[in-house]
Design an enzyme around this catalytic site. Structure first.
Site, short mmCIF file in Angstrom:
data_model
loop_
_atom_site.label_atom_id
_atom_site.label_comp_id
_atom_site.label_asym_id
_atom_site.label_seq_id
_atom_site.Cartn_x
_atom_site.Cartn_y
_atom_site.Cartn_z
N ASP A 186 91.06 9.84 -38.95
CA ASP A 186 90.86 9.49 -40.56
C ASP A 186 92.02 8.75 -40.09
OD1 ASP A 186 89.87 9.37 -43.32
OD2 ASP A 186 91.33 10.90 -43.50
N HIS A 219 90.52 0.25 -38.01
CA HIS A 219 89.22 0.81 -37.64
C HIS A 219 88.77 -0.28 -35.98
CE1 HIS A 219 87.81 2.04 -41.05
NE2 HIS A 219 87.78 0.94 -41.69
N GLU A 274 78.41 10.10 -46.35
CA GLU A 274 78.78 10.23 -47.25
C GLU A 274 80.36 8.69 -47.35
OE1 GLU A 274 79.13 13.05 -46.09
OE2 GLU A 274 77.91 13.48 -47.80
N TRP A 289 78.47 5.68 -46.53
CA TRP A 289 77.85 4.93 -47.08
C TRP A 289 78.10 4.47 -48.72
CZ3 TRP A 289 75.74 1.70 -44.09
CH2 TRP A 289 75.21 3.20 -42.67
N LEU A 325 82.22 14.34 -18.01
CA LEU A 325 81.82 14.34 -19.79
C LEU A 325 80.98 13.87 -20.42
CD1 LEU A 325 83.77 15.04 -22.15
CD2 LEU A 325 84.31 12.57 -22.63
#
Ligand code: IPE
Ligand code: IPE
Ligand code: MG
Length: 257
Positions: free
Chosen positions: A37, A54, A84, A86, A148
């Site tokens: 975040d 981003h 959420e 969207w 991984l």
């Protein structure tokens, strides 16, 4: 006088003194989940458009994945887009989809070279066709890899996941394939998007928010939490190392003594 508990001191020293993590394997989290975040706030602080945050965040994803591969962490799950999200402006969403499509193409070679197994958690609705195609391609090419296990939560919501699981179980019950008394924790877990993955041991959140934002609601019931106020684009291998070392010092009781 050294007031630290001997065990704590040892863990801390091991963490700073070795190039690798230097922790015994049983002290490492098997599964790390991260709520990435603060991309928008990182960009705003610099007077940049949110998408720059981003974009920078994708570089950090690559760094964190490399570190987990190097340290032998078996499972990593990253929250990339919530169901959420969207609610955000269409311009940000389309830029995010572009970035996602680009990431899927550009990361493929690295994923396959590192023997990473990619998995996507979430609903497919709303994700552009070309992005789904690129995702599916890496998922299937990497399906037999033994390194991984990397899960990307995209259009993911913990409640949506539970709704989908309940629907699938009810469907089987109506068809007579499962009885009420057969429904256990394990049966529910095996109908979640994360079926087959162990629950996260360590949940990391960046950007300081003290909430789980609908992430892995079922799976994090006993996860250890670690929050940093730093934004995701400023997160680095050093933060991850600190979180893991902190985790290694904790005592997990799972309700016992
Ligand atoms: C996290 O960063 C990435 C996504 C949710 C897609 P944000 O975009 O939420 O950044 P902030 O929280 O607004 O700073
Ligand atoms: C959580 O971040 C979702 C992802 C990191 C993908 P949000 O920015 O959407 O969370 P809230 O809205 O602050 O709870
Ligand atoms: Mg946010």
């Amino acid at each position: 006088m050294n007031t630290k508990a001997p065990q704590e001191a040892t863990v801390r020293e091991l963490c700073v003194s070795r190039e690798d993590l230097g922790l015994p394997p049983e002290k490492l989290p098997r599964h790390i989940a991260i709520i990435m975040d603060g991309n928008g706030r990182w960009a705003a602080q610099r007077g940049l458009p949110r998408i720059e945050g981003h974009r920078r965040g994708v570089r950090v994803v690559e760094e964190v994945v490399r570190a987990c591969v190097r340290w032998g962490i078996p499972y990593l799950t990253l929250y990339c887009l919530s169901s959420e999200n969207w609610k955000r402006p269409p311009s940000e969403l389309s830029a995010l989809m572009e970035l996602l499509g680009q990431f899927m193409v550009e990361s493929r070679r690295h994923i396959l070279q590192q023997r990473i197994r990619l998995r996507i958690l979430g609903r497919r609705e709303g994700i552009p066709e070309h992005v789904l195609r690129e995702m599916d391609k890496t998922v299937s090419l990497s399906a037999n890899n033994d390194g991984l296990s990397l899960s990307l939560a995209i259009n993911y919501g913990g409640r949506a996941e539970l709704v989908d699981a309940v629907r699938a179980i009810v469907h089987k019950a109506i068809a007579g394939h499962i009885r009420e008394e057969d429904i256990t924790d394990e049966v529910i877990a095996s109908h979640l998007y994360t079926s087959g993955l162990p629950d996260p041991d360590l949940l990391i959140r960046t950007a300081g928010e003290m909430r789980v934002s609908n992430f892995l609601l079922w799976q994090i019931s006993y996860a250890e939490l670690w929050v940093t106020s730093d934004f995701w684009p400023d997160f680095s291998e050093l933060h991850l190392r600190e979180a893991i070392c902190d985790y290694a010092r904790r005592t997990r009781r799972f309700g016992g003594l």
